[in-house]
Design a protein around this motif. Structure first.
Motif, PDB file in Angstrom:
ATOM      1  N   PRO A 167      18.964  37.659  84.956  1.00  0.00           N
ATOM      2  CA  PRO A 167      17.565  37.713  84.498  1.00  0.00           C
ATOM      3  C   PRO A 167      17.358  38.629  83.302  1.00  0.00           C
ATOM      4  O   PRO A 167      16.503  38.370  82.453  1.00  0.00           O
TER       5      PRO A 167
ATOM      6  N   SER B 289      19.739  31.584  88.679  1.00  0.00           N
ATOM      7  CA  SER B 289      19.814  31.589  87.220  1.00  0.00           C
ATOM      8  C   SER B 289      21.273  31.560  86.768  1.00  0.00           C
ATOM      9  O   SER B 289      22.135  32.200  87.368  1.00  0.00           O
TER      10      SER B 289
ATOM     11  N   GLN C  73      17.321  37.152  79.764  1.00  0.00           N
ATOM     12  CA  GLN C  73      16.105  36.544  79.235  1.00  0.00           C
ATOM     13  C   GLN C  73      15.280  37.569  78.460  1.00  0.00           C
ATOM     14  O   GLN C  73      14.509  37.220  77.572  1.00  0.00           O
TER      15      GLN C  73
ATOM     16  N   CYS D  88      21.176  26.309  82.240  1.00  0.00           N
ATOM     17  CA  CYS D  88      20.634  27.590  81.763  1.00  0.00           C
ATOM     18  C   CYS D  88      19.169  27.514  81.388  1.00  0.00           C
ATOM     19  O   CYS D  88      18.548  28.537  81.123  1.00  0.00           O
TER      20      CYS D  88
END
Length: 408
Positions: free
Chosen positions: A216, A212, A219, A356
């Motif tokens: 994480p 990523s 998000q 992204c």
């Protein structure tokens, strides 16, 4: 753009599927300055392969420890261009190596270079897919045209990239949270000083397994942005719509200012009205309640100030096909954003791009004013719906999608 249904392709029939995919194919004609004969394009049929030896192979990184752009695969693709030697030379796949250039090469002195960002995904069915690569080829040729670099046939480069990935296929992560980043790059290598078109160039492609782009947790929480009107990324008549390295280097100082303020990215503004253009290296979207009480997905238009993102194009197409809310491309100003937010009509804001995917925005620092954006607090946010659908296409949860090119 007409969608072409793609099935699993062998390299023998790949050309038939791809010849329709890039508008440049029938229109490009590269000619020598002193000749009326078109210069040759490179062809996949001329590709040679030199495999790395056992001592040149690198260990594969742990998929759970992948960061962005840190690791590289065992092989790379190189294609030279020499105007005095009839243009493009034969492509070659070789062991990953350093590039040696003359100190006066134009790429060093005048930033004569461009690049693309693509990904290969290992699907839930084990198949490896590219996502709409013809759009990357079209954009790459547009960037080359603006940079005075040679144009090429996009479908031929796609086939070469597919072959490169097939050789390094074990570097494609076995994970739906990771992917193989593809970086095609085209640079001017003329060993002469002087701002002019480059008579020699090098196109190369390297591969990097990535996780990523953001953590994480981002998000869940959303990213924070610095919006400072003192800084401008692009302007009318400039090169904001081309993927040139010279667009990115000058943003580093401003990005560092954001980090020093405890923020993660920069919201780039333009003009007296402070129009929103991009978020870092992402296209910007917002969801709001319009004057008719409808939910509306809004993003800035392709007016030369922003990059025509592949993910941007895809999200707009998906949203219009769903027909669940209004979809609009028009300019957005900070004044409008602040007003919508104060009236509780601004529901979501997010950035979108290949690296992204889709990243929600939760906070904007604008001239000392803190704006809290309720993106991640929506019960069924549109950004999550779009992200899930996009990833389902890329990782083959939705099989045989016309945007997927499966590599055998």
């Amino acid at each position: 753009m007409v969608h072409i249904r793609r099935k699993i392709l062998s390299f023998g029939n790949l050309i038939n599927q791809l010849q329709q995919s890039v508008r440049w194919n029938s229109s490009l004609r590269i000619k020598d300055k002193n000749s009326t004969q078109p210069q040759r394009y490179f062809k996949y049929a001329d590709l040679s392969v030199r495999l790395a030896g056992p001592d040149q192979l690198n260990p594969k990184p742990d998929v759970d420890k992948l960061s962005f752009g840190k690791y590289f695969t065992d092989h790379m693709l190189k294609i030279h261009y020499y105007e005095g030697m009839n243009g493009w030379q034969a492509p070659e796949i070789m062991p990953f190596e350093n590039i040696v250039l003359h100190p006066a090469a134009k790429v060093f002195h005048y930033a004569v270079e461009l690049f693309e960002g693509m990904k290969a995904y290992r699907g839930v069915d084990g198949k490896i897919r590219l996502f709409r690569p013809e759009l990357n080829m079209e954009r790459m040729n547009n960037s080359a045209l603006r940079s005075g670099l040679p144009l090429f046939r996009g479908e031929e480069l796609i086939k070469c990239i597919c072959r490169l990935i097939s050789i390094d296929q074990e570097w494609v992560p076995h994970s739906t949270a990771s992917s193989l980043y593809i970086r095609p790059t085209l640079i001017g290598i003329d060993p002469t000083l002087g701002v002019a078109t480059s008579d020699s160039a090098l196109l190369y492609v390297i591969l990097s397994p990535v996780g990523s782009y953001f953590k994480p947790a981002d998000q869940q929480v959303g990213v924070s942005l610095l919006a400072d009107p003192r800084f401008t990324r692009a302007w009318p008549g400039g090169c904001g719509d081309a993927k040139l390295g010279s667009n990115y280097g000058p943003t580093i100082q401003v990005q560092q200012e954001a980090v020093e303020k405890g923020l993660q990215q920069v919201l780039w503004l333009y003009g007296e009205d402070n129009e929103l253009t991009e978020i870092g290296t992402m296209n910007v979207f917002m969801v709001y309640i319009n004057d008719n009480g409808e939910r509306e997905l809004l993003t800035p238009p392709l007016n030369g100030l922003i990059l025509p993102g592949v993910v941007r194009n895809s999200l707009l197409t998906i949203a219009r096909e769903w027909n669940q809310f209004k979809v609009t491309e028009r300019s957005i100003t900070m004044k409008e954003l602040i007003q919508l937010n104060s009236e509780n009509r601004l529901l979501e804001m997010f950035g979108a791009g290949t690296a992204c995917v889709i990243s929600p925005v939760s906070y904007i620092d604008y001239i000392g004013q803190g704006l809290h954006i309720p993106t991640t607090k929506q019960p069924e946010p549109i950004y999550q719906m779009l992200r899930k659908h996009l990833l389902n296409i890329q990782y083959g949860v939705i099989p045989d999608h016309p945007w997927s090119l499966v590599i055998e």
